[in-house]
Write a protein that holds these residues in place. Sequence first.
Motif, mmCIF file in Angstrom:
data_model
loop_
_atom_site.group_PDB
_atom_site.id
_atom_site.type_symbol
_atom_site.label_atom_id
_atom_site.label_comp_id
_atom_site.label_asym_id
_atom_site.label_seq_id
_atom_site.Cartn_x
_atom_site.Cartn_y
_atom_site.Cartn_z
ATOM 1 N N UNK A 29 8.972 -12.315 2.596
ATOM 2 C CA UNK A 29 9.550 -13.360 1.746
ATOM 3 C C UNK A 29 8.805 -13.435 0.419
ATOM 4 N N UNK A 30 7.483 -13.300 0.446
ATOM 5 C CA UNK A 30 6.732 -13.287 -0.813
ATOM 6 C C UNK A 30 7.178 -12.127 -1.688
ATOM 7 N N UNK A 31 7.297 -10.941 -1.092
ATOM 8 C CA UNK A 31 7.771 -9.769 -1.845
ATOM 9 C C UNK A 31 9.164 -10.017 -2.422
ATOM 10 N N UNK A 32 10.077 -10.550 -1.611
ATOM 11 C CA UNK A 32 11.457 -10.746 -2.043
ATOM 12 C C UNK A 32 11.551 -11.750 -3.187
ATOM 13 N N UNK A 33 10.880 -12.889 -3.056
ATOM 14 C CA UNK A 33 10.940 -13.930 -4.083
ATOM 15 C C UNK A 33 10.296 -13.449 -5.377
ATOM 16 N N UNK A 34 9.130 -12.829 -5.290
ATOM 17 C CA UNK A 34 8.462 -12.327 -6.488
ATOM 18 C C UNK A 34 9.307 -11.266 -7.181
ATOM 19 N N UNK A 35 9.848 -10.339 -6.422
ATOM 20 C CA UNK A 35 10.676 -9.280 -7.003
ATOM 21 C C UNK A 35 11.910 -9.851 -7.676
ATOM 22 N N UNK A 90 15.723 -9.760 7.380
ATOM 23 C CA UNK A 90 16.462 -8.979 6.375
ATOM 24 C C UNK A 90 15.559 -8.602 5.203
ATOM 25 N N UNK A 91 14.733 -9.550 4.767
ATOM 26 C CA UNK A 91 13.793 -9.255 3.678
ATOM 27 C C UNK A 91 12.794 -8.189 4.112
ATOM 28 N N UNK A 92 12.361 -8.243 5.354
ATOM 29 C CA UNK A 92 11.407 -7.251 5.861
ATOM 30 C C UNK A 92 12.021 -5.857 5.838
ATOM 31 N N UNK A 93 13.276 -5.734 6.275
ATOM 32 C CA UNK A 93 13.943 -4.424 6.260
ATOM 33 C C UNK A 93 14.076 -3.887 4.838
ATOM 34 N N UNK A 94 14.406 -4.758 3.893
ATOM 35 C CA UNK A 94 14.503 -4.340 2.496
ATOM 36 C C UNK A 94 13.140 -3.920 1.960
ATOM 37 N N UNK A 95 12.106 -4.655 2.336
ATOM 38 C CA UNK A 95 10.757 -4.338 1.871
ATOM 39 C C UNK A 95 10.306 -2.967 2.385
ATOM 40 N N UNK A 98 11.404 -0.188 0.235
ATOM 41 C CA UNK A 98 11.009 -0.211 -1.177
ATOM 42 C C UNK A 98 9.943 0.836 -1.469
ATOM 43 N N UNK A 99 9.922 1.303 -2.699
ATOM 44 C CA UNK A 99 8.937 2.289 -3.144
ATOM 45 C C UNK A 99 7.522 1.715 -3.076
ATOM 46 N N UNK A 100 7.393 0.472 -3.464
ATOM 47 C CA UNK A 100 6.065 -0.139 -3.497
ATOM 48 C C UNK A 100 5.438 -0.204 -2.106
ATOM 49 N N UNK A 101 6.231 -0.586 -1.114
ATOM 50 C CA UNK A 101 5.682 -0.704 0.238
ATOM 51 C C UNK A 101 5.354 0.662 0.821
ATOM 52 N N UNK A 102 6.144 1.672 0.462
ATOM 53 C CA UNK A 102 5.936 3.016 0.996
ATOM 54 C C UNK A 102 4.699 3.689 0.418
ATOM 55 N N UNK A 103 4.220 3.212 -0.738
ATOM 56 C CA UNK A 103 3.084 3.854 -1.402
ATOM 57 C C UNK A 103 2.040 2.809 -1.806
#
Length: 298
Positions: A29-35, A90-95, A98-103
């Motif tokens: 949720x932090x990732x989703x809201x910030x993004x 759902x936010x977790x699956x999107x995260x 994401x490129x940022x989470x993968x690297x």
Amino acid sequence: MLRGPAVHSPPTVLIAIPSHDFDPTEVAVSWRVLSDDGVRVRFATPDGQPGRGDALMLSGEGLDPWGFIPGLRRLKLLGLALRADARARAAYAQMLASEAFAHPLKHVDVDVHDFDGLVLPGGHRAAGMRAYLESPVLQRLVGLFFDRKLPVGAICHGVVLAARSMSHATARSVLHGRKTTALTWKLERTAWSLTRYFGRFWDPHYYRTYLEAAGEPAAYRSVEAEVKRALASPADFLDVPADAPHHWRQASGLFRDRSDDTRSAFVVQDGNYVSARWPGDAHLFAQTFAGLVTRRVS
């Protein structure tokens, strides 16, 4: 010579996580809201490999008393109530995609000068969280963010990491002299009691990252008690006021906030520091922190 308006690069925030067992709601949720607010998010893990959220908090499987039986573990009752809700999943699956989470970066490679803010999420499962909370690398990094007066957000057990981090300027906890909240003993004890008496009886301390040693009083190793010991005064630890308009929604632990309805959330802001109690506060926590970061760099 005419100049056009100044072009500001988007702020960049670091979310520091453990290798595994972080709370999926608090991170995603932090990732989703910030993004969504135009903030660039980077992640950091101990080894520079993508982290893994607490699987029990994602699926809910294994939280009910029959959760150790392969054929029955998919049947969820208590698991449905305690796991991340549909928005967080759902936010977790999107995260994850994401490129940022993968690297992610390695914790040791983080340069505080590259960031405009820091988020410290929580989690409770001892296997993954203890290394995170006890990391001298992260504690030093947190101290640098506070000393540079950069925005820092901490939620749930993430506040323990902040409490253990020393200011390089004062040699005291970075939370000394600040107002904060964190996972309250009431919320921690409720979840612990539910799982050890009515759910995961074969792993009764799943919800307690630290247990009291012999001779220590009850709740001594709770999040609330440890954070209070780092503060200038125990009164600097805040919980929902008794006269709050939505006190029942905020204090009961039965409701989680949403992006469009944060009545059940409780968040404390003290200058450049934002804190919250548990995953049920995640949207208001992230919104408050995002506003702090974007205003600072605008």
